[in-house]
Every structure is written in C-alpha cells, then in structure tokens.
Design an enzyme around this catalytic site. Structure first.
Site, PDB file in Angstrom:
ATOM      1  N   HIS A 112      50.927  44.691  46.518  1.00 19.83           N
ATOM      2  CA  HIS A 112      50.263  45.454  45.456  1.00 19.83           C
ATOM      3  C   HIS A 112      48.758  45.210  45.549  1.00 19.83           C
ATOM      4  CE1 HIS A 112      48.952  45.580  41.046  1.00 19.83           C
ATOM      5  NE2 HIS A 112      49.274  46.824  41.335  1.00 19.83           N
ATOM      6  N   HIS A 124      39.110  47.899  43.533  1.00 18.03           N
ATOM      7  CA  HIS A 124      39.983  47.602  42.386  1.00 18.03           C
ATOM      8  C   HIS A 124      39.118  46.897  41.355  1.00 18.03           C
ATOM      9  CE1 HIS A 124      43.524  45.308  40.426  1.00 18.03           C
ATOM     10  NE2 HIS A 124      43.511  46.545  39.988  1.00 18.03           N
TER      11      HIS A 124
END
Length: 287
Positions: free
Chosen positions: A2, A79
């Site tokens: 992830h 991110h």
C-alpha cells in the site's frame, strides 16, 4: 504494498496539492518540524522498490503528481509529500525484471494530482520507453495466467484509473482493479469490511484488492503525533489482521490481491505467497 513508493517521501519537498488547507497551513507555520511529523504518518513502507521486489511484492499501489511551479514539469510519486521521480522508480522495477525474466508485476496508477493531458502523455511514453515489449495489452482478466504471460514474454500489467486508459492498448482500465477501502482505525471493523467485500466479490473478469490497511483519523494522529503510523496503529493491530489473512483462500470467490502497510511485518509476504498453494490443493480435489 500500500502506497508502495512512500519509503522515498522527501521531508524537504513541498506539500502535495491534494492536501487540505489545514495541513498546508500547519506546514507553513511549523515548516520542517511539521514535515518530519507528517512523514511518520505518510510513509507506509520502509523498503524501496528493489527490496520489496526481492522480498516477494508483485503489486504496487502508485499515486502520481506534478509539483506546483516546477520548471522541469517532472512527474513524482506522492502521498501528502512528494516522493521519488516516477522515471527513477520505474527504472528500479525494470532492472529487477531484466534479471528475473519469469517474474510479473502489477502497477496500479490509481490517483493523479495536478495532471493535465500532456502529463498523462508523458507518463504513457515513459512506461513505453521503460518496459517496451514487456507490457501486457489489456485483455479479459481470466485469460491472464502465468503460462500465457511467459509465452508472450509479458512481465508488466499497468492499471490506469483515468479515461486515458481507453486510448492506450497496454493500459488496463481502473475498473478492472477495484480496491474497496474500509477507512477505519478499528481492526474489528476492518475485518468485517474485508469479509463483506469478499462475499460481494468481483464480477468475473476483474482483479480484486483486499486492503488490510487501517486509516488514522485526525484525532489518532494528534494523540500519537510523535510516534507515527507504524507504532500507533499498524503494529498493534497486526496479530488480528494477520489472522484474517491466514484464514483466507484464493481463487474465484476468494481473495486475489492483498495489500498492507509495512509489508515486512508479521510474515505478511510469506503468508500471502503460501496461500497460492491452496489453489493446487483445490485442483487436486477436483481431479
């Protein structure tokens, strides 16, 4: 894995364009200190691409962004904060595939930030230049087996969550890689969600992701601000999450792809790999 690229998150980078105004303001007031704290919550992996590949990871969750006012118009993994340049990460993956001709990777480009048509064109060309004939054209998912890929010398499946995918033969549309998201900090709720999504599972003809991932709320971050995601959430919830993974079965109606944070923890990778052997047992039962 992830947020596969998040090992590379750069504390010196600007905040990503997708971050809310509260985060932007927090960083503008507290500067480097704020970014150091953010990294503890944004970096979900401690291994780079090469180490992940060596450990057995074959699915990569990728989020791409442009940088505001970047004169070079570069593409970055992102991110919350910016990470490595996309071309450098893809080159790392290519180098592994050149040395391991029978290995196959799935690259899932599922979030794009600040991307115009020209940036998508640049990324598509980068994929062509990097992987060339290794790219598997989009076909029906149930036709893709290792034997087929080995015969054609395909090693890369690229999933692309943008309408651009419809114009490029080697881009698999995003809907062929659904990834339901539990969005919870509670391990019990996560497991209920994972179980329910398996039960309602994919239409035949698509891949399917089970995200064994807990997502911190703002209050969780405030309480554990100095310790970070791994210590505050992932390590504590790990036994329950791993127990769920161990009890799963692969194949039609079962699990397909499993993603996690900090993939080196709790024997996650070996546990997932071992689940494949249940497929052999299933075939033995029917013959």
């Amino acid at each position: 894995s992830h947020d596969s690229f998040s090992f590379y998150i750069d504390e010196a980078s600007p905040v990503g364009p997708e971050q809310p105004e509260t985060v932007q303001n927090f960083v503008s007031v507290f500067g480097t200190v704020a970014k150091k704290l953010m990294r503890k919550w944004l970096a979900t992996q401690t291994m780079n691409f090469t180490s992940q590949l060596g450990a057995g990871i074959r699915y990569f969750d990728l989020r791409i962004s442009t940088k505001p006012r970047d004169p070079d118009n570069e593409l970055y993994f992102a991110h919350g904060l910016f990470s490595a340049k996309v071309n450098e990460g893809l080159e790392e993956i290519r180098a592994f595939l050149v040395e391991h001709q029978k290995e196959v990777v799935l690259l899932d480009f599922n979030h794009f930030y600040g991307m115009q048509k020209c940036h998508h064109e640049k990324l598509v060309q980068m994929l062509k230049d990097t992987f060339g004939s290794k790219l598997c054209p989009a076909i029906f998912a149930h036709e893709v087996c290792l034997q087929y890929l080995w015969e054609k010398d395909y090693q890369v499946l690229v999933f692309y969550h943008s309408p651009v995918a419809l114009e490029v033969p080697f881009l698999w549309p995003g809907q062929m890689m659904p990834a339901p998201w539990a969005n919870t900090t509670d391990p019990e709720k996560l497991i209920q969600f994972l179980q329910a999504s398996i039960t309602e599972r994919r239409k035949k003809g698509s891949f399917f992701i089970s995200q064994v991932v807990l997502t911190p709320k703002a209050s969780t971050v405030v309480k554990g601000v100095a310790s970070g995601l791994r210590e505050t959430i992932t390590e504590r919830a790990l036994p329950a999450m791993m127990q769920w993974v161990r009890t799963q079965r692969p194949g039609e109606g079962g699990i397909n792809i499993v993603t996690a944070d900090f993939v080196e923890l709790g024997d996650f990778i070996n546990t997932v790999i071992k689940l494949n052997y249940h497929l052999d047992e299933g075939e033995a039962d029917t013959t």
